[in-house]
Design a protein around this motif. Structure first.
Motif, PDB file in Angstrom:
ATOM      1  N   TRP A 237     -47.361  12.659 -20.601  1.00  0.00           N
ATOM      2  CA  TRP A 237     -46.090  12.230 -21.210  1.00  0.00           C
ATOM      3  C   TRP A 237     -45.728  10.875 -20.625  1.00  0.00           C
ATOM      4  O   TRP A 237     -45.476  10.750 -19.424  1.00  0.00           O
ATOM      5  N   ASP A 238     -45.726   9.873 -21.471  1.00  0.00           N
ATOM      6  CA  ASP A 238     -45.291   8.543 -21.077  1.00  0.00           C
ATOM      7  C   ASP A 238     -43.767   8.549 -21.104  1.00  0.00           C
ATOM      8  O   ASP A 238     -43.147   8.573 -22.169  1.00  0.00           O
ATOM      9  N   ILE A 239     -43.188   8.532 -19.908  1.00  0.00           N
ATOM     10  CA  ILE A 239     -41.749   8.720 -19.820  1.00  0.00           C
ATOM     11  C   ILE A 239     -40.997   7.536 -20.408  1.00  0.00           C
ATOM     12  O   ILE A 239     -40.005   7.701 -21.114  1.00  0.00           O
ATOM     13  N   ARG A 240     -41.496   6.320 -20.139  1.00  0.00           N
ATOM     14  CA  ARG A 240     -40.744   5.162 -20.595  1.00  0.00           C
ATOM     15  C   ARG A 240     -40.786   5.025 -22.103  1.00  0.00           C
ATOM     16  O   ARG A 240     -39.799   4.648 -22.734  1.00  0.00           O
ATOM     17  N   ARG A 241     -41.949   5.286 -22.692  1.00  0.00           N
ATOM     18  CA  ARG A 241     -42.056   5.163 -24.152  1.00  0.00           C
ATOM     19  C   ARG A 241     -41.711   6.469 -24.859  1.00  0.00           C
ATOM     20  O   ARG A 241     -41.618   6.496 -26.078  1.00  0.00           O
ATOM     21  N   ASP A 242     -41.492   7.565 -24.084  1.00  0.00           N
ATOM     22  CA  ASP A 242     -41.218   8.890 -24.654  1.00  0.00           C
ATOM     23  C   ASP A 242     -42.271   9.266 -25.679  1.00  0.00           C
ATOM     24  O   ASP A 242     -41.987   9.557 -26.834  1.00  0.00           O
ATOM     25  N   VAL A 243     -43.529   9.251 -25.221  1.00  0.00           N
ATOM     26  CA  VAL A 243     -44.658   9.610 -26.079  1.00  0.00           C
ATOM     27  C   VAL A 243     -45.452  10.694 -25.371  1.00  0.00           C
ATOM     28  O   VAL A 243     -45.809  10.560 -24.199  1.00  0.00           O
ATOM     29  N   LEU A 244     -45.753  11.759 -26.088  1.00  0.00           N
ATOM     30  CA  LEU A 244     -46.520  12.879 -25.555  1.00  0.00           C
ATOM     31  C   LEU A 244     -47.934  12.834 -26.096  1.00  0.00           C
ATOM     32  O   LEU A 244     -48.140  12.582 -27.282  1.00  0.00           O
TER      33      LEU A 244
ATOM     34  N   ARG B 126     -47.871  28.693 -20.316  1.00  0.00           N
ATOM     35  CA  ARG B 126     -47.477  28.341 -18.960  1.00  0.00           C
ATOM     36  C   ARG B 126     -47.958  26.924 -18.671  1.00  0.00           C
ATOM     37  O   ARG B 126     -49.061  26.541 -19.072  1.00  0.00           O
ATOM     38  N   PHE B 127     -47.151  26.129 -17.995  1.00  0.00           N
ATOM     39  CA  PHE B 127     -47.532  24.744 -17.700  1.00  0.00           C
ATOM     40  C   PHE B 127     -47.225  24.429 -16.254  1.00  0.00           C
ATOM     41  O   PHE B 127     -46.423  25.071 -15.591  1.00  0.00           O
ATOM     42  N   ARG B 128     -47.924  23.339 -15.790  1.00  0.00           N
ATOM     43  CA  ARG B 128     -47.637  22.762 -14.477  1.00  0.00           C
ATOM     44  C   ARG B 128     -47.893  21.263 -14.585  1.00  0.00           C
ATOM     45  O   ARG B 128     -48.934  20.831 -15.066  1.00  0.00           O
ATOM     46  N   GLY B 129     -46.911  20.504 -14.153  1.00  0.00           N
ATOM     47  CA  GLY B 129     -47.048  19.054 -14.262  1.00  0.00           C
ATOM     48  C   GLY B 129     -46.486  18.339 -13.052  1.00  0.00           C
ATOM     49  O   GLY B 129     -45.723  18.904 -12.271  1.00  0.00           O
ATOM     50  N   ARG B 130     -46.922  17.049 -12.913  1.00  0.00           N
ATOM     51  CA  ARG B 130     -46.432  16.214 -11.819  1.00  0.00           C
ATOM     52  C   ARG B 130     -46.034  14.864 -12.370  1.00  0.00           C
ATOM     53  O   ARG B 130     -46.688  14.313 -13.258  1.00  0.00           O
ATOM     54  N   VAL B 131     -44.940  14.320 -11.795  1.00  0.00           N
ATOM     55  CA  VAL B 131     -44.442  13.005 -12.218  1.00  0.00           C
ATOM     56  C   VAL B 131     -45.095  11.947 -11.340  1.00  0.00           C
ATOM     57  O   VAL B 131     -45.128  12.068 -10.105  1.00  0.00           O
ATOM     58  N   LEU B 132     -45.630  10.882 -12.009  1.00  0.00           N
ATOM     59  CA  LEU B 132     -46.272   9.776 -11.305  1.00  0.00           C
ATOM     60  C   LEU B 132     -45.354   8.562 -11.340  1.00  0.00           C
ATOM     61  O   LEU B 132     -44.624   8.346 -12.323  1.00  0.00           O
ATOM     62  N   ALA B 133     -45.384   7.764 -10.278  1.00  0.00           N
ATOM     63  CA  ALA B 133     -44.529   6.583 -10.172  1.00  0.00           C
ATOM     64  C   ALA B 133     -45.345   5.320 -10.428  1.00  0.00           C
ATOM     65  O   ALA B 133     -46.567   5.286 -10.238  1.00  0.00           O
ATOM     66  N   ASP B 134     -44.652   4.275 -10.837  1.00  0.00           N
ATOM     67  CA  ASP B 134     -45.315   2.993 -11.036  1.00  0.00           C
ATOM     68  C   ASP B 134     -45.300   2.212  -9.716  1.00  0.00           C
ATOM     69  O   ASP B 134     -44.921   2.749  -8.662  1.00  0.00           O
ATOM     70  N   ALA B 135     -45.690   0.929  -9.791  1.00  0.00           N
ATOM     71  CA  ALA B 135     -45.777   0.119  -8.580  1.00  0.00           C
ATOM     72  C   ALA B 135     -44.419  -0.109  -7.938  1.00  0.00           C
ATOM     73  O   ALA B 135     -44.334  -0.426  -6.751  1.00  0.00           O
ATOM     74  N   PHE B 136     -43.351   0.102  -8.689  1.00  0.00           N
ATOM     75  CA  PHE B 136     -42.006  -0.102  -8.158  1.00  0.00           C
ATOM     76  C   PHE B 136     -41.352   1.198  -7.710  1.00  0.00           C
ATOM     77  O   PHE B 136     -40.167   1.232  -7.396  1.00  0.00           O
ATOM     78  N   GLY B 137     -42.101   2.291  -7.733  1.00  0.00           N
ATOM     79  CA  GLY B 137     -41.566   3.575  -7.292  1.00  0.00           C
ATOM     80  C   GLY B 137     -40.711   4.267  -8.316  1.00  0.00           C
ATOM     81  O   GLY B 137     -39.962   5.194  -7.990  1.00  0.00           O
ATOM     82  N   ARG B 138     -40.826   3.849  -9.595  1.00  0.00           N
ATOM     83  CA  ARG B 138     -40.045   4.498 -10.648  1.00  0.00           C
ATOM     84  C   ARG B 138     -40.913   5.486 -11.400  1.00  0.00           C
ATOM     85  O   ARG B 138     -42.128   5.311 -11.503  1.00  0.00           O
ATOM     86  N   ALA B 139     -40.269   6.539 -11.924  1.00  0.00           N
ATOM     87  CA  ALA B 139     -40.999   7.556 -12.692  1.00  0.00           C
ATOM     88  C   ALA B 139     -41.621   6.902 -13.912  1.00  0.00           C
ATOM     89  O   ALA B 139     -40.926   6.288 -14.729  1.00  0.00           O
ATOM     90  N   SER B 140     -42.952   7.034 -14.037  1.00  0.00           N
ATOM     91  CA  SER B 140     -43.653   6.377 -15.137  1.00  0.00           C
ATOM     92  C   SER B 140     -44.178   7.372 -16.147  1.00  0.00           C
ATOM     93  O   SER B 140     -44.001   7.215 -17.342  1.00  0.00           O
ATOM     94  N   ARG B 141     -44.838   8.441 -15.660  1.00  0.00           N
ATOM     95  CA  ARG B 141     -45.414   9.399 -16.596  1.00  0.00           C
ATOM     96  C   ARG B 141     -45.533  10.743 -15.900  1.00  0.00           C
ATOM     97  O   ARG B 141     -45.479  10.859 -14.670  1.00  0.00           O
ATOM     98  N   MET B 142     -45.677  11.798 -16.704  1.00  0.00           N
ATOM     99  CA  MET B 142     -45.917  13.142 -16.197  1.00  0.00           C
ATOM    100  C   MET B 142     -47.229  13.617 -16.778  1.00  0.00           C
ATOM    101  O   MET B 142     -47.452  13.545 -17.993  1.00  0.00           O
ATOM    102  N   VAL B 143     -48.124  14.093 -15.908  1.00  0.00           N
ATOM    103  CA  VAL B 143     -49.407  14.625 -16.343  1.00  0.00           C
ATOM    104  C   VAL B 143     -49.514  16.055 -15.831  1.00  0.00           C
ATOM    105  O   VAL B 143     -48.909  16.427 -14.828  1.00  0.00           O
ATOM    106  N   GLY B 144     -50.271  16.886 -16.534  1.00  0.00           N
ATOM    107  CA  GLY B 144     -50.392  18.266 -16.085  1.00  0.00           C
ATOM    108  C   GLY B 144     -51.285  19.096 -16.964  1.00  0.00           C
ATOM    109  O   GLY B 144     -52.005  18.591 -17.834  1.00  0.00           O
ATOM    110  N   PHE B 145     -51.251  20.392 -16.734  1.00  0.00           N
ATOM    111  CA  PHE B 145     -52.091  21.363 -17.426  1.00  0.00           C
ATOM    112  C   PHE B 145     -51.207  22.371 -18.154  1.00  0.00           C
ATOM    113  O   PHE B 145     -50.082  22.658 -17.758  1.00  0.00           O
TER     114      PHE B 145
END
Length: 783
Positions: free
Chosen positions: A115-122, A192-211
């Motif tokens: 999930w691209d958080i900034r563009r809101d695209v799954l 059932r899902f599990r995901g983690r939020v990844l940060a960009d170079a500035f420490g901001r939430a960028s995307r969530m990836v998971g299973f």
């Protein structure tokens, strides 16, 4: 629906800075759900030039619907997934993915999402799409945004998924849960899902990836486990409530009522029968779900040995029959009448108490069913509870019947009818124990048409007290019926109880009522004073001289108290259970009793029922309604109706014992009352003096009892209507009185001189045995 948070969920921002529109590979996405696992979603690649999600905080991943498309380049997947797998080894390079990861995910049915958080695209892979069921969904429902994804979720799960993802985004952490997706036709899948939020170079939430993976089977198991846990809890609560209800059941009828109304949780029966066994015969105590005629064939009959109920009782073990065919094959001789009930399965539970089978309860169902181990345990436990309650109730009923029978024998079955008076009696047993005690009442017809009233209370509330009460009642009745005066009756009863040597005592009140004149002679042995309701409607306690309770002092002498009744007045005698209770002292109880006795009463001629019976019911019901009552109650009411026409009978007849000199004063008092009632008060002084002289001479000089008789005669009105009083004293001695001339200092010998001086006429007449002395007083003619 159960949820399993796998990490604290950050609050998802409502929007995030948007990036340049770009082509996005199709991916699967899942969102946490409070009720179930998250489902992966597949997203179509946006058309060229389509702008990404607008500015603002990002939203949770949304599912997309698309046709299966090839998976994105491994370099992209490797870069996203390597950071999701805790403890995984880093890939050899950012553009490669381990060879074992894809086969492992495929073998375990695991899909991935991005999930691209900034563009809101799954984005999601093919497996994620299949797990969520996007291939079968309307593709127009999903546009790859978080909002459209949440719209695919069950309404109960979507808010939970949103909160967890928002929390994970805010904290750059992990999240996970179950959720349900709802298809166009209403079908649901659990993911059932599990995901983690990844940060960009500035420490901001960028995307969530998971299973994501399919959790439908797992969730069904959890749901079934939850349902079974709930059912076990309900059954445990049912056993507790059934045990409480059965413990409160006092009689056999109460046990049958409770059993036939029991709702078995998860096992609702269509028919219930409770039957006991006495001398080999079955007796139906209660039933529900059956027609009366269907049970009548077995009621009060000897069950055949081939009946499953008889087998359960014989072996003291439950008999479970799951099908009609099995019943027909196992018990052919009783199948025909049983088949008419329409039942499909049965449970016959023996009722065993103290090692003895006392009955059976039958639980039946319309459909055929094989009961599992938990259900059989539940029914067996219920059978044990019913057995103990039924055994206790049968013992209570037997004791109650014994007590009631003893009480019926001890108390008079009917109250004799005596002309001139009306009586009403009530007896209320104590609310606990055997409901039998030593309280009693009695109404004794006496010589001369008079009546004796007895009320008493033997110490104790058991069978022993009841037995003593029966003996004492008979003895006291015999003493009264012999014609002994009240004081002698009470003294002899006290001596009788002391001679029994029972270590018990009794309180008692005895009253002799002169039916002709309404005069009451009362004596009391440690008992309550009588209460009188007067003609004007007032009620008050009449103080009576008292002595020790019966059986304490064999030589106790009792004093007699005399009081009078007017026609229509009522005297009440009762035991202390009516006026004493826990929380109510004696004075308060007597005050309440007098208030109840003083209430208005309709005239007897205007009421359909004698008002005295209504009064007795009112007083007894007031005591019965009291929750504080712990003692038996005996109640005796007597109303003096007076003679016909409202005038007292104009004759007074009394026997005076040779050794009972005190009786002379009682006869003088009765004569005064009689003359006053007859309307000849002018005769009182002379008649009293002369009567005393004749009676004293008879019992002192003859050593015999004397019979005193006073009669009033009236001349016809045409002859002046003059009243004439004739007094006679009879004895069994042949010695005639002799007139003497005593000196001035002599203390006796003036009896005949007084008779000659005051009587208008006097004389002595022989009888068959003994003699009769008489005198007459004449009044003035009526004007």
């Amino acid at each position: 629906m159960p949820t399993e948070p796998e990490s604290p969920g950050p609050a998802l921002p409502s929007g995030a800075p948007t990036a340049e529109p770009q082509q996005a590979a199709s991916t699967h996405t899942t969102g946490p759900n409070p009720a179930g696992p998250t489902a992966p979603v597949t997203v179509d690649q946006p058309p060229a030039g389509r702008p990404a999600a607008g500015p603002g905080r990002a939203k949770p991943p949304a599912q997309a619907v698309r046709r299966p498309v090839p998976r994105p380049a491994p370099a992209l997947a490797a870069g996203r997934l390597a950071t999701v797998l805790p403890g995984s080894l880093p890939p050899a390079s950012a553009d490669t993915m381990p060879d074992w990861l894809e086969p492992a995910m495929a073998a375990n049915g695991i899909g991935s999402f991005d999930w691209d958080i900034r563009r809101d695209v799954l984005e999601g892979d093919h497996r994620a799409c299949a797990i969520i069921g996007l291939d079968s969904m309307d593709q127009g429902r999903f546009d790859r945004t978080a909002g459209s994804f949440l719209a695919l979720l069950h309404p109960e799960d979507a808010p939970v998924v949103r909160r967890r993802v928002e929390r994970a985004v805010a904290e750059l952490g992990q999240c996970g849960a179950y959720y349900r997706t709802v298809g166009p036709n209403g079908t649901m899948r659990a993911v059932r899902f599990r995901g983690r939020v990844l940060a960009d170079a500035f420490g901001r939430a960028s995307r969530m990836v998971g299973f994501v993976w399919d959790a439908t089977v797992e969730l069904h198991k959890r749901d079934r486990a939850d349902r079974m846990a709930l059912l076990r809890e309900e059954r445990s609560r049912f056993i507790k409530e059934a045990a409480r209800a059965l413990s409160e059941a006092v009689t056999v009828r109460d046990v049958a009522r409770v059993f036939t109304g029991l709702p078995l949780p998860g096992l609702p029966p269509d028919g219930l029968v409770l039957a006991s066994f006495e001398a080999g015969r079955a007796q139906v105590l209660g039933a529900s779900g059956y027609r009366t005629e269907a049970l009548a064939v077995w009621d009060r009959t000897v069950l055949p040995a081939g009946h499953p109920a008889a087998e359960a009782v014989r072996h003291r073990a439950p008999v479970f029959i799951p099908t009609r065919e099995e019943f027909r094959a196992s018990y052919p001789e009783v199948w025909e009448p049983t088949s008419r009930t329409g039942r499909g399965s049965w449970a016959f539970l023996p009722l065993v108490a103290s090692g003895r089978a006392i009955g059976v309860c039958v639980v039946s169902f319309d459909d055929e069913r094989e009961l599992d181990a938990d259900e059989r345990t539940l029914l067996s436990t219920l059978g044990g509870l019913v057995a103990q309650s039924l055994a206790r109730a049968r013992l209570h009923d037997a004791e109650h019947e014994l007590a009631a029978g003893l009480q019926r024998v001890m108390l008079p079955r009917t109250v004799p009818s005596v002309p001139g008076v009306t009586t009403a009696v009530r007896y209320l047993a104590a609310g606990s124990g055997l409901q039998i005690g030593g309280d009693w009442y009695d109404v004794v017809p006496l010589p001369g048409g008079h009546v004796g009233l007895v009320i008493g209370d033997v110490q104790g509330h058991d069978v022993h007290a009841a037995g003593i009460m029966g003996q004492l009642r008979i003895a006291l009745r015999a003493y009264a019926a012999e014609g002994h005066p009240p004081a002698a009756v009470m003294a002899r009863a006290s001596r009788f109880l002391a001679d029994l040597d029972t270590d018990h005592f009794a309180t008692c009140a005895y009253a002799e009522v002169n039916v002709d004149y309404g005069v009451v002679y009362a004596v009391r042995a440690g008992h309550l004073d009588p209460v009188v309701r007067r003609a004007d409607g007032t009620a008050a306690v009449v103080p009576v001289a008292g002595g020790l309770p019966l059986g304490i002092d064999p030589d106790q002498e009792y004093r007699v108290t005399r009081f009078s009744l007017d026609p229509g007045e009522t005297v009440l005698l009762c035991t202390d259970g009516l006026v004493e209770a826990r929380g109510m002292d004696l004075d308060e109880g007597i005050a309440r009793l007098t208030r109840a006795l003083a209430r208005p009463m309709p005239p007897a001629e205007e009421a359909a029922r004698d008002p005295l019976e209504d009064l007795a019911d009112r007083i007894a019901s007031q005591a019965a309604d009291s929750s504080e009552r712990e003692d038996d109650i005996a109640l005796l009411l007597l109303r003096w109706d007076g003679p016909a026409g409202g005038l007292a009978a104009q004759q007074l007849r009394r026997r005076i014992g040779q050794a009972d000199l005190a009786r002379i004063s009682e006869v003088r008092a009765e004569l005064r009352d009689a003359l006053r009632r007859w309307g000849v008060a002018e005769f009182i002084d002379a008649a009293e003096l002369l009567s005393s002289e004749l009676v004293t001479n008879a019992i002192r000089h003859t050593d015999r009892d004397a019979m005193f008789t006073a009669r009033l005669y009236r001349e016809p009105a045409s002859d002046g209507g003059r009243a004439r009083l004739r007094v006679e004293v009879e004895d069994e001695s042949d010695l005639w009185p002799t007139r003497r001339t005593p000196g001035e200092q002599a203390s006796s010998g003036r009896g005949l001189m007084l008779v000659e001086a005051l009587a208008d006429a006097w004389g002595v007449e022989p009888r068959g045995s003994g003699k009769r002395m008489w005198f007459e007083l004449s009044g003035t003619p009526a004007t």
